[in-house]
Design an enzyme around this catalytic site. Structure first.
Site, PDB file in Angstrom:
ATOM      1  CB  ILE A  88     162.587   7.841  56.989  1.00 38.49           C
ATOM      2  CG1 ILE A  88     162.718   8.042  58.498  1.00 38.49           C
ATOM      3  CG2 ILE A  88     163.209   9.007  56.236  1.00 38.49           C
ATOM      4  CD1 ILE A  88     162.069   9.288  59.028  1.00 38.49           C
ATOM      5  CG  HIS A 104     167.103  -0.455  67.619  1.00 38.44           C
ATOM      6  ND1 HIS A 104     165.786  -0.392  67.192  1.00 38.44           N
ATOM      7  CD2 HIS A 104     167.265  -1.675  68.184  1.00 38.44           C
ATOM      8  CE1 HIS A 104     165.194  -1.543  67.477  1.00 38.44           C
ATOM      9  NE2 HIS A 104     166.066  -2.335  68.081  1.00 38.44           N
ATOM     10  CG  ASP A 145     165.461  -1.083  63.495  1.00 37.40           C
ATOM     11  OD1 ASP A 145     165.606   0.139  63.668  1.00 37.40           O
ATOM     12  OD2 ASP A 145     164.565  -1.746  64.028  1.00 37.40           O
ATOM     13  CD  GLU A 174     168.121   5.219  73.918  1.00 38.68           C
ATOM     14  OE1 GLU A 174     167.814   4.418  73.041  1.00 38.68           O
ATOM     15  OE2 GLU A 174     167.279   5.896  74.539  1.00 38.68           O
TER      16      GLU A 174
END
Ligand code: GAR
Length: 189
Positions: A88, A104, A145, A174
């Site tokens: 990004i 993640h 991360d 998730e």
């Protein structure tokens, strides 16, 4: 109405799950999906739910201007990365301070960093002999991360696990948590 943009590179099961979760919301909408792969599964998954999706090249993501233009076009308030495998750019982070989150598929700070994505993560967790894995939802900053951890949930790693069986267990976590955590974050904006 608060508008979310989801960035996804692959199959897009998290993007689909999030689009379904907010489909009937009166306050939050998955407005648009951006991908760096024209043939990623995510397009069909979200288009079937009425969410438009667009593909930009790696260079376009890096230059940020066309991405920012698309986010402005859809009046985006918040950016959600869901299996997005490209960096990004700072210009995007500057335009959305503390408003870009990632998921993640492991318990950061372990098993994170460049090259640690998708099945590579689960292979590394198994190779390390871990008895526990899980998910980490974190803010995105300029380093892979390393943004502030917002939420974690755990699941066991079983002796007979393969990368695929562990991935399936992590995916269930998730689906259960990512939309809910995003909803909570948006409530504070
Ligand atoms: C998810 O498990 C997500 O956590 C992971 O990619 C998968 C995408 O699945 N992301 C990373 O590894 C980021 N480093 P999906 O396309 O089916 O949502």
């Amino acid at each position: 109405m608060k508008n979310i943009a989801i960035f996804a590179s692959g199959s897009g099961t998290n993007a689909e799950n999030m689009a379904r979760y907010f489909a009937n919301s009166e306050s939050i909408k998955v407005a648009v999906v951006l991908s760096n792969h024209a043939h990623a599964g995510v397009h069909a998954r979200v288009n079937a739910l009425g969410v438009p999706s667009f593909t930009f090249s790696k260079e376009e993501f890096a230059s940020a201007a066309p991405i920012l233009a698309k986010l402005t076009e859809f009046a985006v308030d918040f950016v959600v990365l869901a299996g997005f495998m490209s960096k990004i750019p700072d210009a995007l982070l500057d335009a959305f301070p503390d408003r870009v989150v990632n998921i993640h598929p492991a318990l950061l700070p372990k098993f994170g960093g460049k090259g640690m994505y998708g099945h590579h993560v689960h292979e590394a967790v198994l190779a390390a002999g871990e008895t526990e894995s899980g998910i980490t939802i974190h803010q995105v900053n300029a380093h892979y991360d390393e943004g502030k951890i917002l939420f974690q949930a755990t699941c066991p790693v079983l002796p007979a696990d393969t990368p695929d069986t562990l991935a399936q267990r992590v995916h269930q976590l998730e689906y259960a948590h990512y939309p809910r955590v995003v909803e909570q974050l948006l409530a504070t904006l």
